[in-house]
Design a protein around this motif. Structure first.
Motif, PDB file in Angstrom:
ATOM      1  N   LEU A  41       0.902  -1.153   0.061  1.00 46.19           N
ATOM      2  CA  LEU A  41       0.127  -0.054   0.069  1.00 46.19           C
ATOM      3  C   LEU A  41       1.002   1.198  -0.266  1.00 46.19           C
ATOM      4  N   GLN A  42       1.968   1.153   0.572  1.00 47.58           N
ATOM      5  CA  GLN A  42       3.033   2.415   0.483  1.00 47.58           C
ATOM      6  C   GLN A  42       3.236   2.841  -1.041  1.00 47.58           C
ATOM      7  N   GLY A  43       3.292   1.492  -1.829  1.00 52.24           N
ATOM      8  CA  GLY A  43       3.716   1.882  -3.312  1.00 52.24           C
ATOM      9  C   GLY A  43       2.328   2.155  -3.908  1.00 52.24           C
ATOM     10  N   VAL A  44       0.977   1.760  -3.400  1.00 50.39           N
ATOM     11  CA  VAL A  44      -0.285   2.455  -3.923  1.00 50.39           C
ATOM     12  C   VAL A  44      -0.173   3.789  -3.766  1.00 50.39           C
ATOM     13  N   GLN A  45       0.163   4.495  -2.576  1.00 49.60           N
ATOM     14  CA  GLN A  45       0.179   5.792  -2.374  1.00 49.60           C
ATOM     15  C   GLN A  45       1.035   6.422  -3.200  1.00 49.60           C
ATOM     16  N   ALA A  46       2.270   5.902  -3.316  1.00 47.23           N
ATOM     17  CA  ALA A  46       3.201   6.642  -4.102  1.00 47.23           C
ATOM     18  C   ALA A  46       2.887   6.820  -5.359  1.00 47.23           C
ATOM     19  N   GLY A  47       2.118   5.762  -6.249  1.00 44.23           N
ATOM     20  CA  GLY A  47       1.509   5.736  -7.330  1.00 44.23           C
ATOM     21  C   GLY A  47       0.463   6.857  -7.495  1.00 44.23           C
ATOM     22  N   GLN A  48      -0.207   7.192  -6.452  1.00 40.59           N
ATOM     23  CA  GLN A  48      -1.100   8.389  -6.529  1.00 40.59           C
ATOM     24  C   GLN A  48      -0.272   9.622  -6.363  1.00 40.59           C
ATOM     25  N   ILE A  49       0.822   9.622  -5.777  1.00 40.12           N
ATOM     26  CA  ILE A  49       1.481  10.886  -5.758  1.00 40.12           C
ATOM     27  C   ILE A  49       2.302  11.307  -6.984  1.00 40.12           C
ATOM     28  N   LEU A  50       2.496  10.072  -7.858  1.00 43.29           N
ATOM     29  CA  LEU A  50       2.966  10.142  -9.066  1.00 43.29           C
ATOM     30  C   LEU A  50       1.766  10.891 -10.235  1.00 43.29           C
ATOM     31  N   ALA A  51       0.727  10.239  -9.999  1.00 41.82           N
ATOM     32  CA  ALA A  51      -0.268  10.453 -10.899  1.00 41.82           C
ATOM     33  C   ALA A  51      -0.712  11.948 -10.809  1.00 41.82           C
ATOM     34  N   ASN A  55      -0.878  12.131   0.408  1.00 43.40           N
ATOM     35  CA  ASN A  55      -0.259  10.590   0.116  1.00 43.40           C
ATOM     36  C   ASN A  55       1.196  10.688   0.294  1.00 43.40           C
ATOM     37  N   ILE A  56       1.979  11.893   0.389  1.00 39.25           N
ATOM     38  CA  ILE A  56       3.299  11.957   0.976  1.00 39.25           C
ATOM     39  C   ILE A  56       3.396  11.693   2.314  1.00 39.25           C
ATOM     40  N   LEU A  57       2.454  12.151   3.120  1.00 37.17           N
ATOM     41  CA  LEU A  57       2.398  11.790   4.418  1.00 37.17           C
ATOM     42  C   LEU A  57       2.149  10.460   4.598  1.00 37.17           C
ATOM     43  N   ALA A  58       1.078   9.805   3.914  1.00 36.11           N
ATOM     44  CA  ALA A  58       0.850   8.477   3.940  1.00 36.11           C
ATOM     45  C   ALA A  58       1.871   7.411   3.955  1.00 36.11           C
ATOM     46  N   VAL A  59       2.787   7.870   2.887  1.00 37.32           N
ATOM     47  CA  VAL A  59       3.979   6.930   2.438  1.00 37.32           C
ATOM     48  C   VAL A  59       4.953   7.100   3.789  1.00 37.32           C
ATOM     49  N   LEU A  60       4.946   8.168   4.224  1.00 40.58           N
ATOM     50  CA  LEU A  60       5.800   8.057   5.644  1.00 40.58           C
ATOM     51  C   LEU A  60       5.143   7.144   6.624  1.00 40.58           C
ATOM     52  N   VAL A  61       3.920   7.343   6.914  1.00 40.04           N
ATOM     53  CA  VAL A  61       2.996   6.867   7.999  1.00 40.04           C
ATOM     54  C   VAL A  61       2.885   5.167   7.913  1.00 40.04           C
ATOM     55  N   ILE A  62       2.950   4.780   6.691  1.00 39.76           N
ATOM     56  CA  ILE A  62       2.335   3.209   6.300  1.00 39.76           C
ATOM     57  C   ILE A  62       3.299   2.251   7.243  1.00 39.76           C
ATOM     58  N   PRO A  63       4.498   2.382   6.855  1.00 42.11           N
ATOM     59  CA  PRO A  63       5.431   1.393   7.352  1.00 42.11           C
ATOM     60  C   PRO A  63       5.391   1.408   8.953  1.00 42.11           C
ATOM     61  N   PHE A  64       5.328   2.309   9.573  1.00 41.05           N
ATOM     62  CA  PHE A  64       5.320   2.596  10.953  1.00 41.05           C
ATOM     63  C   PHE A  64       4.105   2.006  11.599  1.00 41.05           C
ATOM     64  N   VAL A  65       2.762   2.014  10.775  1.00 38.17           N
ATOM     65  CA  VAL A  65       1.375   1.393  11.234  1.00 38.17           C
ATOM     66  C   VAL A  65       1.765   0.003  10.820  1.00 38.17           C
ATOM     67  N   GLY A  66       2.030  -0.452   9.505  1.00 35.27           N
ATOM     68  CA  GLY A  66       2.554  -1.919   9.623  1.00 35.27           C
ATOM     69  C   GLY A  66       3.156  -2.594  10.590  1.00 35.27           C
ATOM     70  N   ASN A  67       4.366  -1.914  11.115  1.00 36.19           N
ATOM     71  CA  ASN A  67       5.256  -2.263  12.287  1.00 36.19           C
ATOM     72  C   ASN A  67       4.223  -2.415  13.461  1.00 36.19           C
ATOM     73  N   LEU A  68       3.489  -1.453  13.649  1.00 36.91           N
ATOM     74  CA  LEU A  68       2.621  -1.287  14.863  1.00 36.91           C
ATOM     75  C   LEU A  68       1.799  -2.568  14.960  1.00 36.91           C
ATOM     76  N   SER A  69       1.254  -2.825  13.878  1.00 37.57           N
ATOM     77  CA  SER A  69       0.347  -4.059  13.752  1.00 37.57           C
ATOM     78  C   SER A  69       0.990  -5.344  14.065  1.00 37.57           C
ATOM     79  N   ASP A  70       2.289  -5.436  13.938  1.00 40.44           N
ATOM     80  CA  ASP A  70       3.037  -6.522  14.280  1.00 40.44           C
ATOM     81  C   ASP A  70       3.209  -6.751  16.015  1.00 40.44           C
ATOM     82  N   ARG A  71       3.164  -5.651  16.374  1.00 43.59           N
ATOM     83  CA  ARG A  71       3.380  -5.484  17.780  1.00 43.59           C
ATOM     84  C   ARG A  71       1.807  -5.658  18.659  1.00 43.59           C
ATOM     85  N   ILE A  72       0.924  -5.180  18.130  1.00 45.61           N
ATOM     86  CA  ILE A  72      -0.362  -5.060  19.004  1.00 45.61           C
ATOM     87  C   ILE A  72      -1.391  -5.585  18.266  1.00 45.61           C
ATOM     88  N   GLY A  73      -1.253  -6.110  17.034  1.00 51.55           N
ATOM     89  CA  GLY A  73      -2.167  -6.858  16.343  1.00 51.55           C
ATOM     90  C   GLY A  73      -2.851  -6.111  15.284  1.00 51.55           C
TER      91      GLY A  73
END
Length: 467
Positions: free
Chosen positions: A163-173, A292-310
């Motif tokens: 999904l980070q790639g998806v957001q990056a695609g929207q930025i590019l668009a 979307n630029i902000l989303a690209v930065l936030v996504i990996p942190f949230v993905g990592n969070l989901s590995d910790r808390i579910g």
């Protein structure tokens, strides 16, 4: 203590990173194609592909062609999902690339309504149908590919790169449209300038093929035990054994209402003359870009969070909070406040929505077994997004130009939909501590928390050392 079988275990950090990079780049290129259409449907197509007359009707018709792409997605999900589960994740992703690339180039070559009359919107719909068909296998295929290569305890983090790639695609668009809309004379932009982003999609065909031919098939798919258990018709097995989780995914996928509000209806509401808000096109295009630029930065942190808390907590909180913020975003547009609209977009789209957006690429495929994973996820996710397909046109019908309280009407519909998605997530089982070979089994037991934390810590440490 449960340990992953050797057959299902990812083959080293290198393959995990390679799969994540392939998913990221492929999704970025493919969703660039998908969203340049969305941008053009809101900003340009009402004037050039439909009869001149009632501007409200032209807006509705143009946004409906955007929705047609989502209607085609369930059909593509059946076909491409079957390919992904019977012939491999790698093969289906290459097919998605070719179909999307050629259909997008075709849009850039289409004649206008003034040139060929009703053939123009007809051909536009055909191209959009192919786009929708192609994109149906992208997220499910890429998410399954990355998930099955990721080390246990880090599946949420690695899968979030889809999904980070998806957001990056929207930025590019949007970024491709920005200089064109800003520097070109309006007549030139409406005549031929808008075609440039579509024709640049030849990059999708070349780059996508080069990238995706290099990634290995996943160990979970190639495992001999899985091959013996593989269903001749994964679609039939998916509906037979996983229909409850498929229904949950359908309802959670209704969260597509937030990007619809942010980038499609929001764009039409802000820039179409009939609504009278009259944001400058190039100014408005910066709103989804910054979000979307902000989303690209936030996504990996949230993905990592989901590995910790579910997986469930970020999805539930993100869904409800994004629905509430939809009111503020639309209200900011209604009072012609560009600064406030940007702030609301950054909060709704760039931050809060990512609680859902960053986690579903791991949560959805984890609900299903390997033998039906791509089919089950693709079908249910795309049925859900297809339900939201006509929302831009619906919003325009219930809140047409000249209507009162447009922000309240559309915001209430959006929030109601996010509540449904949150309830569906709450009813699902948690998956982040389930081993790969046990995913999709309702009776699967999670790894004890202490054991999981040790395995996750080892995977994180291995990633840092590069071993």
């Amino acid at each position: 203590m449960s340990t992953p079988s050797a057959a299902h275990a990812p083959q080293g950090r290198h393959q995990s990173k390679k799969a994540a990079a392939s998913g990221w780049i492929g999704s970025a290129l493919e969703y660039y194609d998908f969203f340049i259409y969305a941008t053009a449907a809101a900003l340009i197509f009402p004037q050039i592909f439909f009869p001149k007359g009632d501007p409200g009707i032209a807006i509705i018709a143009s946004l409906a062609t955007y929705g047609v792409g989502y209607v085609a997605r369930p059909i593509g999900a059946f076909v491409l999902g079957h390919i992904g589960d019977t012939h491999g994740r790698k093969k289906v992703l290459v097919w998605c690339m070719f179909l999307m690339g050629f259909s997008t180039i075709a849009v850039g070559l289409l004649p206008t309504y003034e040139q060929v009359g009703l053939w123009a919107p007809f051909l536009l719909v055909v191209c959009r149908l192919v786009q929708g068909f192609a994109v149906a296998g992208e997220i499910s295929g890429a998410s399954s590919m990355i998930l099955e290569h990721a080390p246990f305890g880090r599946r949420g983090f690695f899968a979030s790169f889809t999904l980070q790639g998806v957001q990056a695609g929207q930025i590019l668009a949007a970024a491709v449209f920005l200089p064109l809309a800003h520097y070109m004379p309006e007549e030139s932009f409406n005549t031929w300038g808008w075609r440039i982003p579509f024709l640049l999609s030849f990059i999708v065909i070349v780059a996508g093929y080069i990238i995706r031919r290099e990634v290995d098939e996943t160990p979970a798919f190639t495992d001999k035990t899985e091959q013996k258990q593989r269903a001749r018709s994964p679609i039939v097995d998916a509906f037979k054994y996983s229909w409850r989780d498929m229904l949950r995914v359908v309802l959670m996928a209704l969260m597509n209402v937030i990007p619809v509000v942010a980038t499609i209806f929001g764009a039409a509401y802000a820039v179409q003359p009939a609504y009278g808000v009259n944001f400058a096109k190039d100014v408005y295009l910066w709103i989804p870009v910054m979000g979307n630029i902000l989303a690209v930065l936030v996504i990996p942190f949230v993905g990592n969070l989901s590995d910790r808390i579910g997986r469930k907590p970020p999805i539930i909180v993100g869904s409800l909070a994004a629905g509430l913020l939809a009111f503020g975003y639309l209200y900011a547009i209604s009072i012609h406040n560009v600064t406030l609209a940007i702030v609301m977009s950054l909060l709704m789209w760039g931050v809060v929505y990512q609680g859902y957006n960053a986690v579903f690429p791991s949560f959805y495929p984890e609900l299903f077994p390997t033998r039906t994973r791509v089919s089950a996820m693709a079908i249910s996710q795309n049925v859900g997004t297809a339900i939201t397909a006509m929302l831009p046109a619906l919003f325009t019908v219930v809140a047409p130009p000249g209507a009162q309280n447009i922000w309240l009407t559309v915001g209430a519909i959006a929030f109601g939909i996010t509540v449904i998605a949150a309830l569906a997530a709450a009813s699902a089982r948690e998956t982040f501590r389930i081993q790969m070979q046990d995913l999709g089994r309702p009776d699967a037991q999670p790894v004890p928390l202490a054991d999981y934390q040790r395995q996750r810590a080892a995977a994180v440490a291995q990633g840092r050392t590069g071993s």
